[in-house]
Design an enzyme around this catalytic site. Sequence first.
Site, short mmCIF file in Angstrom:
data_model
loop_
_atom_site.label_atom_id
_atom_site.label_comp_id
_atom_site.label_asym_id
_atom_site.label_seq_id
_atom_site.Cartn_x
_atom_site.Cartn_y
_atom_site.Cartn_z
N GLU A 1 57.57 40.09 -14.68
CA GLU A 1 56.74 40.89 -13.77
C GLU A 1 55.23 41.14 -14.66
O GLU A 1 54.18 41.54 -13.88
CB GLU A 1 57.22 41.97 -13.16
CG GLU A 1 57.61 43.27 -13.96
CD GLU A 1 58.96 43.13 -14.65
OE1 GLU A 1 59.21 42.05 -14.80
OE2 GLU A 1 59.45 44.26 -15.23
N ASP B 1 42.19 53.71 3.34
CA ASP B 1 43.82 53.89 3.74
C ASP B 1 43.79 54.57 5.33
O ASP B 1 44.67 54.28 6.02
CB ASP B 1 44.67 55.14 2.90
CG ASP B 1 44.52 54.70 1.42
OD1 ASP B 1 44.04 53.27 1.29
OD2 ASP B 1 44.61 55.24 0.69
N HIS C 1 60.30 40.92 -19.69
CA HIS C 1 59.56 41.38 -18.25
C HIS C 1 58.94 40.37 -17.87
O HIS C 1 57.56 40.09 -17.88
CB HIS C 1 58.93 42.74 -18.38
CG HIS C 1 59.75 44.08 -18.66
ND1 HIS C 1 60.40 44.54 -17.76
CD2 HIS C 1 60.33 44.37 -20.02
CE1 HIS C 1 61.17 45.46 -18.43
NE2 HIS C 1 60.97 45.44 -19.50
#
Length: 507
Positions: free
Chosen positions: A170, A225, A168
């Site tokens: 990432e 947000d 992986h």
Amino acid sequence: MSFSHFDRAIAVFDFGSQYSQLIVRRIRELGYQALLHQPERIGEIGAPSAIILSGGPRSTTEPGAPDIDFERLKAYGVPVLGICYGMQLLNLKCGGRIHPGTTREYGPALLRPVCGDGLMAGVEASQVWMSHSDTCERPPEARVLAENQDGIPVALQWGEGLFGIQFHPEVSHSEQGDRILANFLGTAREPARFEIGAFKDRLVEEIRETVAGRAVVCGVSGGVDSTVLAALLHEAGVNVRCLFVDNGLLRKNEVEEVVAQFEGIGIGIEVIDAAERFLKALEGEADPEEKRRIIGRLFVEVFFSAAGEIELLAQGTLFPDVIESATSGSIASTIKTHHNRVSQIMELARQGKVLEPLSDLFKDEVRALGRALGLDPVVLGRHPFPGPGLAVRCPGEVTPERLKIIREADAIFIGALRRHGLYDSVWQAYAAALPCKTVGVKGDERVHETPVVLRAVSSQDAMTAEWVRLPGEFLAEVSNRILNGVPGVSRVLYDISTKPPASIEWE
Ligand code: XMP
């Protein structure tokens, strides 16, 4: 409705890995636009510049294992990188075989490149992160790009632009993961760059097109947000009504501060004062889950009754929320389900009346978008505040007496963090009040009053958290101020619990 149609983005197909979101994030950090897709939507992804197939928990050898239409994939004519499950799938498609494993190889392994070009250009022998059980038997024509410590191939190339890696890249434990990803992205066909200013302009344009003159309503809380969402709609010149529900569980002066914050951006908000209704509904209720249900239900009721007939509802749903709601059964997902995925909202979504312009973004990208919109860094740096508000900081029954104590103690604590320049180095901090009385001595008298808990945590994503080692002198100052300035408090405690096993809130 999400804004997932950026041409020449890197298309990441999600086979269910817990790291799929991370791939998207890493690509954007490397400066390229990336979007996550479900494999069955292979025909609907616009014009990608490269394709990544993620890892996944299943085995390609199981019946019904997730698959992808390889002919359509190849028809895009762009480079493809398979990671873990994705690699195994590509190996099968290219004529190789997969051998099911009995044990899972999980954790660090050694990566030893056996070539110095293409995917492995500039990559040195280093640690990578594995999480798989099956192994690939490559077709004879496949080229081995790297092996592990036992000489087993962990990176393959099957043909022009078709790559696979077993580990992986990432995950931060893969030391050269970014370099390998960057090497792959270097082969992409005119990939779209991810630059927040251009991204903002594109979003504003798409919002205008999608809204098409309709009236938009949006719920705001003053958090990062919803503030960025409102500012974005404002920038797009949309006719938006911002509703702010005062549920009686907000912090000291929060209503006034949020109104002022939005006025600063040039947006008027409507405050719906439902404090009494919420507090009445919560009366006598000590069960934490029931308290949450009452608050969630009432919020929806109050919001939709104030909103009236909705032409378009805008929500500040982020990318991790979308994924959580879609894939996990965690508490976090039920929480988000409460607010962003309740049945009324799902119905509106079915009618094409929900707008979620932030749904491709991570929290830090929302902050960057906020900066691009010119929002005040103080607003963008606000600590998260839970939807059920102070109710989760008031374990047991929510009483006006304890709410008052929490508000005053919290204001002292947060004010001191700001004055001492500590606020921004803390992920989240707050005061809670316990549902018991402890003894103290005030004047010549013994008194029995409420204990207050201070909590300050560091975290990256709220999934895990560490308590912050605030200086003793600082804690002494805050404790003195609370004990002397807030009536009804007998002592001040500092919470030194990590998450897990504790949580951030007290509930
Ligand atoms: P816990 O207590 O689960 O909290 O460790 C993790 C993070 O989530 C926030 N939180 C919520 N946020 N609605 C929200 O919007 C909620 O119902 C809710 N409950 C917890 C909490 O403040 C922390 O940042």
